[in-house]
Write a protein that holds these residues in place. Structure first.
Motif, short mmCIF file in Angstrom:
data_model
loop_
_atom_site.label_atom_id
_atom_site.label_comp_id
_atom_site.label_asym_id
_atom_site.label_seq_id
_atom_site.Cartn_x
_atom_site.Cartn_y
_atom_site.Cartn_z
N SER A 113 0.85 -1.19 0.00
CA SER A 113 0.00 0.00 0.00
C SER A 113 0.88 1.24 0.00
N ASP A 114 0.47 2.22 -0.78
CA ASP A 114 1.22 3.46 -0.89
C ASP A 114 0.36 4.61 -0.37
N LEU A 115 0.90 5.79 -0.34
CA LEU A 115 0.15 6.96 0.09
C LEU A 115 -1.05 7.18 -0.82
N ASP A 116 -2.05 7.85 -0.31
CA ASP A 116 -3.24 8.20 -1.09
C ASP A 116 -4.04 7.01 -1.60
N GLY A 117 -3.88 5.84 -0.99
CA GLY A 117 -4.68 4.68 -1.37
C GLY A 117 -4.20 3.94 -2.60
N LYS A 118 -3.08 4.34 -3.16
CA LYS A 118 -2.52 3.63 -4.31
C LYS A 118 -1.82 2.36 -3.82
N ILE A 119 -1.57 1.44 -4.75
CA ILE A 119 -0.85 0.21 -4.43
C ILE A 119 0.33 0.09 -5.38
N VAL A 120 1.51 -0.19 -4.83
CA VAL A 120 2.69 -0.44 -5.65
C VAL A 120 2.82 -1.95 -5.80
N VAL A 121 2.82 -2.42 -7.04
CA VAL A 121 2.99 -3.86 -7.27
C VAL A 121 4.35 -4.11 -7.91
N VAL A 122 4.98 -5.20 -7.50
CA VAL A 122 6.24 -5.62 -8.10
C VAL A 122 5.92 -6.86 -8.92
N MET A 123 6.24 -6.78 -10.20
CA MET A 123 5.95 -7.88 -11.12
C MET A 123 7.04 -8.94 -11.03
N GLU A 124 6.81 -10.09 -11.66
CA GLU A 124 7.79 -11.18 -11.63
C GLU A 124 9.15 -10.79 -12.18
N ASN A 125 9.18 -9.77 -13.06
CA ASN A 125 10.47 -9.33 -13.61
C ASN A 125 11.07 -8.19 -12.78
N ASN A 126 10.51 -7.96 -11.56
CA ASN A 126 10.94 -6.95 -10.60
C ASN A 126 10.62 -5.51 -11.01
N GLU A 127 9.83 -5.34 -12.04
CA GLU A 127 9.39 -4.01 -12.43
C GLU A 127 8.27 -3.56 -11.49
N LYS A 128 8.32 -2.29 -11.09
CA LYS A 128 7.30 -1.75 -10.18
C LYS A 128 6.26 -0.98 -10.98
N LEU A 129 4.99 -1.24 -10.66
CA LEU A 129 3.88 -0.54 -11.30
C LEU A 129 2.98 0.03 -10.22
N ILE A 130 2.26 1.08 -10.56
CA ILE A 130 1.33 1.71 -9.62
C ILE A 130 -0.10 1.36 -10.02
N VAL A 131 -0.88 0.94 -9.03
CA VAL A 131 -2.32 0.74 -9.22
C VAL A 131 -2.99 1.95 -8.57
N SER A 132 -3.73 2.70 -9.37
CA SER A 132 -4.37 3.91 -8.85
C SER A 132 -5.45 3.57 -7.83
N ARG A 133 -5.80 4.57 -7.03
CA ARG A 133 -6.84 4.39 -6.00
C ARG A 133 -8.13 3.85 -6.60
N GLN A 134 -8.48 4.37 -7.75
CA GLN A 134 -9.73 4.00 -8.42
C GLN A 134 -9.79 2.50 -8.70
N TYR A 135 -8.65 1.87 -8.98
CA TYR A 135 -8.62 0.46 -9.36
C TYR A 135 -8.07 -0.45 -8.27
N ALA A 136 -7.64 0.11 -7.16
CA ALA A 136 -7.05 -0.68 -6.07
C ALA A 136 -8.07 -1.63 -5.45
N GLU A 137 -9.35 -1.31 -5.57
CA GLU A 137 -10.41 -2.13 -4.97
C GLU A 137 -10.38 -3.56 -5.52
N PHE A 138 -10.05 -3.73 -6.81
CA PHE A 138 -9.98 -5.06 -7.41
C PHE A 138 -9.01 -5.95 -6.63
N ILE A 139 -7.82 -5.41 -6.34
CA ILE A 139 -6.80 -6.18 -5.63
C ILE A 139 -7.29 -6.52 -4.22
#
Length: 146
Positions: A113-139
């Motif tokens: 979990s990141d600030l402002d309700g965002k989620i930082v995901v680390v993919m299998e190739n170690n790349e980091k992506l941001i899931v916005s607050r609007q879409y974090a509910e799915f996770i």
């Protein structure tokens, strides 16, 4: 649930038969997962068209009105728009992560979990992506934290 596997060299191709008294939500998820394994997308790289199994795609991103499919080892351009890919992948574990990206949930290695309700995901190739607050509910729903 009982699972039977019959291995015989005389079978020309693999066939899956499901016998059930009632179609359940759990069973629908199993069927959707099986169908997703067989779903393919095409992408171009170095002037060649490649057929990609969706199970190999980590995420999809749009940059400058072009859409790209990211795998562990390469990036492919596709002519499909993000909304078209989102529709095509709606029965699988891909989800919209932001205005310009779709992530394969099965390829996430870790999340935080990141600030402002965002989620930082680390993919299998170690790349980091941001899931916005609007879409974090799915996770959160997927992990049972809703």
């Amino acid at each position: 649930m009982k699972i039977n596997i019959n291995i015989d060299k005389n079978y020309a191709e693999t066939e899956i038969t499901i016998n059930c008294a009632v179609m359940s939500e759990e069973l629908e998820k199993v069927i959707a997962s099986l169908r997703a394994l067989d779903f393919k997308l095409t992408g171009t790289k170095d002037g060649q068209t490649h057929i990609l199994s969706t199970s190999k795609i980590l995420y999809i991103d749009t940059v400058d009105k072009k859409t790209f499919l990211y795998t562990e080892s390469a990036v492919y351009e596709t002519s499909l728009r993000l909304y078209e890919l989102e529709e095509n992948l709606s029965t699988s574990d891909f989800f919209r992560a932001g205005k310009s990206s779709i992530i394969n949930f099965n390829k996430i290695k870790s999340l935080k979990s990141d600030l402002d309700g965002k989620i930082v995901v680390v993919m299998e190739n170690n790349e980091k992506l941001i899931v916005s607050r609007q879409y974090a509910e799915f996770i959160k729903n997927k992990l049972g934290r809703a």
